[in-house]
Design a protein around this motif. Sequence first.
Motif, short mmCIF file in Angstrom:
data_model
loop_
_atom_site.label_atom_id
_atom_site.label_comp_id
_atom_site.label_asym_id
_atom_site.label_seq_id
_atom_site.Cartn_x
_atom_site.Cartn_y
_atom_site.Cartn_z
N GLU A 286 0.83 -1.20 0.00
CA GLU A 286 0.00 0.00 0.00
C GLU A 286 0.86 1.25 0.00
OE1 GLU A 286 -4.12 -1.37 2.18
OE2 GLU A 286 -2.39 -0.95 3.42
N LEU B 281 1.98 1.96 -3.35
CA LEU B 281 0.94 2.26 -4.34
C LEU B 281 0.32 3.64 -4.19
CD1 LEU B 281 -0.94 -1.12 -4.73
CD2 LEU B 281 0.27 0.15 -6.50
N ILE B 282 0.62 4.32 -3.07
CA ILE B 282 0.03 5.65 -2.87
C ILE B 282 0.46 6.57 -4.01
CG2 ILE B 282 -0.04 7.70 -1.39
CD1 ILE B 282 0.62 5.82 0.95
N ARG C 192 -3.48 -5.13 -5.39
CA ARG C 192 -2.44 -5.40 -4.41
C ARG C 192 -1.60 -6.61 -4.82
NH1 ARG C 192 -6.56 -3.87 -0.91
NH2 ARG C 192 -6.04 -2.15 0.48
N ASP D 36 0.18 6.15 -7.06
CA ASP D 36 0.67 5.43 -8.24
C ASP D 36 -0.21 5.71 -9.45
OD1 ASP D 36 2.27 3.43 -9.58
OD2 ASP D 36 0.47 2.19 -9.54
N LYS D 37 0.44 5.88 -10.60
CA LYS D 37 -0.31 6.26 -11.81
C LYS D 37 -0.45 5.11 -12.78
CE LYS D 37 -1.48 10.62 -11.94
NZ LYS D 37 -2.48 11.37 -12.62
N GLU D 38 0.29 4.03 -12.52
CA GLU D 38 0.34 2.98 -13.54
C GLU D 38 -0.89 2.10 -13.54
OE1 GLU D 38 3.86 0.56 -14.06
OE2 GLU D 38 4.93 2.46 -14.29
N GLY D 39 -1.14 1.50 -14.67
CA GLY D 39 -2.24 0.55 -14.80
C GLY D 39 -3.57 1.22 -14.61
N SER D 40 -4.54 0.43 -14.12
CA SER D 40 -5.89 0.95 -13.91
C SER D 40 -5.85 2.11 -12.94
CB SER D 40 -6.76 -0.18 -13.37
OG SER D 40 -7.76 0.36 -12.54
N SER D 41 -6.65 3.12 -13.21
CA SER D 41 -6.61 4.28 -12.34
C SER D 41 -7.57 4.13 -11.17
CB SER D 41 -6.94 5.55 -13.12
OG SER D 41 -8.25 5.44 -13.63
N ILE D 42 -8.41 3.11 -11.22
CA ILE D 42 -9.36 2.92 -10.13
C ILE D 42 -8.96 1.74 -9.25
CG2 ILE D 42 -11.73 2.37 -9.54
CD1 ILE D 42 -11.51 5.14 -10.67
N LYS D 43 -8.82 0.59 -9.86
CA LYS D 43 -8.67 -0.61 -9.05
C LYS D 43 -7.29 -0.69 -8.42
CE LYS D 43 -9.86 -5.47 -9.04
NZ LYS D 43 -8.88 -5.71 -8.01
N LEU D 44 -7.30 -1.08 -7.16
CA LEU D 44 -6.07 -1.22 -6.41
C LEU D 44 -5.67 -2.68 -6.50
CD1 LEU D 44 -4.33 0.49 -4.52
CD2 LEU D 44 -5.75 -0.27 -2.65
#
Lengths: 308, 522
Positions: free
Chosen positions: B98, B101-102, B114, B104-112
């Motif tokens: 976590e 990932l704070i 982990r 973080d711009k990569e990949g999906s912009s909504i789903k976290l």
Amino acid sequence: MDLLQTIGGYLFTDIRMAAPVLLAGLGLLLMNWSGLLNIGAEGIMLIAALSAVAGSHYFGSVWLGLLLAMLAGAIFGLLFAVLTVTLRANQTVVGAALNILGLSLSTTLNRVLFGIETTVTKVDAFKVLEIPLLSKIPVIGRAFFAQMPIVYIAFLLVPVIHYFLFKTKPGLNLRSVGENPRVADTLGINVYRTQYLATIVGSTIVAAGGAFLSTGLLDFFAEDMVAGRGYIALAAVIFGKYKPAGIMVAAMIFMAGNVVSNVLQVAGIGIPYTFLTMIPYILTIIALTIFASRAVAPASLGKPYKRG
Amino acid sequence: MGVILEMENICKQFPGVLANDCICFSVKEGEVHALLGENGAGKSTLMNILCGLYKPTSGEIRLEGETVRFNSARDAMERGIGMVHQHFMLIPTMTVTENCLIGDKEGSSIKLDRKEAGRRLKELAERYGMEIDPDAIVGTLSVGEMQRVEIIKALFRGAKILILDEPTAVLTPQEARALFKMIRALTDNQFTVIFISHKLDEVKEISDRVTVLRLGTVVGTYDIDQCSVEELARLMVGRDIHFDAVTRQQPVGDTLLEVNNLSLHREKSNEGKLLEDLTFEVHKGEILGIAGVDGNGQAELVECLTGIRSASSGEALYQGKDLLKLSTRDIMSNDVSHIPQDRQKTGLVMPMTLVENFALQDYYKKDFGKGALMNWIGVEERSAKLIQDFSVKTPSPYELAQNLSGGNQQKVVVAREISRQPKLLIAMHPTRGLDVGAVEYIHNQLIDQRDKGVGIVLVSTEMEEIMRLSDRIIVLYEGRAMGCVRPSETTVEEMGLMMGGRTLDDIRKGSIKETSVEEKMM
Ligand SMILES: Nc1ncnc2c1ncn2[C@@H]1O[C@H](COP(=O)(O)OP(=O)(O)OP(=O)(O)O)[C@@H](O)[C@H]1O
Ligand SMILES: [Mg+2]
């Protein structure tokens, strides 16, 4: 069978009564996770309660009333954000000011719009929306599936906000701002914008709770009708350990006190009515004193942040 | 190796302080470039500008020849600049993943995601020879592990230029060595590292080139091969630094503190003890060193002696009283001073002014005011004198503690505690984060105090510091004393073995063949 019926009835009332507190709690939760401590829910709910009645009265639609209430909430939220985030005023003081503003503004506007009369102006209110089939389930059917639309929305928001906070990137970013805005800043998050957004969105949700009081539970506005529910919502957030599901449970427990007090009043067991209405508040105080110390608040809750 | 980064004529003006004064600084791709300078020279400020956290008052940054402007840390990160800050930037209640990932711009912009992020973290860590558990809660990690998380976090976000601001200040020698290995692995893979440290031999060991700052300006940039450690010190401070052997004039005095069978259990008693049966004495005019790898009970020992934590059993007799039964206030008002290990958490109140911070320990005493009223004029004079004596770099006594450089914050704590004229001084890592000049000054202060008859408990993980200052040394390992030695009668090897968990008796019986400290410590 009769007993079960009664229990179903209590559950129905409890859920209905809990909805506004739940909405207010969820709105506060969003603000709390952005690091802002807003004790002004009471004021926001009051102005929203009036706006909802006014909207419903003038536009002839309870939904437009709700919209107007949420708009009023957003404006209060914006005011809070400007004062506490941009000008870094003390959050508790500003929150208290919102409460006073909400109370006096709603009272004054009410008298201006509807006059000082003994008869209240009744407006179009929310209607029960029965879910076919499900509402026929014995005992719990009506409690869960014969409520007003806002009640469904309130309880649906619980998983939605949980998902948002703990399973999405924007949710993680929001929580990081509440935990440590400096860390969030070093990771490129716009702390101020996050706090503004959280406050405005949060306040509109709180306002929906207020609207439900005057156009859901009742169909008119009465002065100071929120009656401390904004503060109970504050307590529910702490009792619920800053989690949506926790707030839901807290709201139901606190408002069950309300149900009990109603039942006792009807039963007429000789305890003065004024004492009975104290039950939910006493329940709140007891719950808080027992559980508050164990709650894990966002680490930077209530501390203003200044960029270097 | 081409020049990858240039900072040209960078100035940064804080209210009352010109922290960076026309600094020019250039870094080549794939090198380890050290940044040296006294406390408050402007190193952290310059790096905060580079990583987008501060905006320079004037000046220009060029990356691979292209002028860039950073409005936030995210801008800098997008251009491959990542910083590990002097004070950790981690959220203790969240997991490693976590924390990474704070923002973080990569990949999906909504789903976290982990799982995916955790997998990528592990992969990154393995590639550069680090070990990391992506699901661990950061608050439960050791300092060395947190450091690793910080580095991984920077790499995870695509840093190609990695800034390490005093990464070794809180590390044990072993952890520092592991860090150096990591740095080597990175530079072998075309990463560039900017490294800030006050430990000159480290700088000498790890870096290719070094830039020295003094009072916000550049003294010069040098190839490391052309400078000795002594020269580096002179460039930095502007004078020669001497760490002469410590001499003592008078013999030690009577017993001042007598600790008997001090034990501290864990919350769950079956998990072993944090401190086990510690028995030792501190005499007047004596420095007792407590050595050991960080986290072997030193912090707990100090907390017990200062009343912050209550011991499970034992006694600590001081002036006829048992310190273990007194409150912190009672202990402190009985002429005990305490330099805590963490200046930001327990040493200072960061958003308060220096004047207020100087008054914190003794505000209720006569010297500081009458009754409930504070004598602020007196307190200010006192503060001004301490600021001068300890050469704390600050624009005014009314500066907020949080605006001071890390080393200067440390000086404030040390100044406050020593100025209370204690009889017993409990000092934990008193020189952590200080430049060589300041270390020399604090050491002299401690020796001064000792000569005045103060009994000192000195907890430090710096072997040199402990060996140089102490009259006797106790080595702690997992909360137990491995032995008590005089510096003149022991060797670094012997100390190393004790720090690794062998008792002195055991070692001196000579039953074991010589092992080098380094192997033992790894
Ligand atoms: N946010 C701030 N506001 C005001 N002054 C500041 C701020 N940050 C740093 N300063 C001042 O700028 C100067 C340089 O500080 P900086 O932190 O860059 O020093 P440093 O070289 O990193 O020192 P150290 O080795 O002690 O960490 C100091 O005098 C400090 O007081
Ligand atoms: Mg620094």
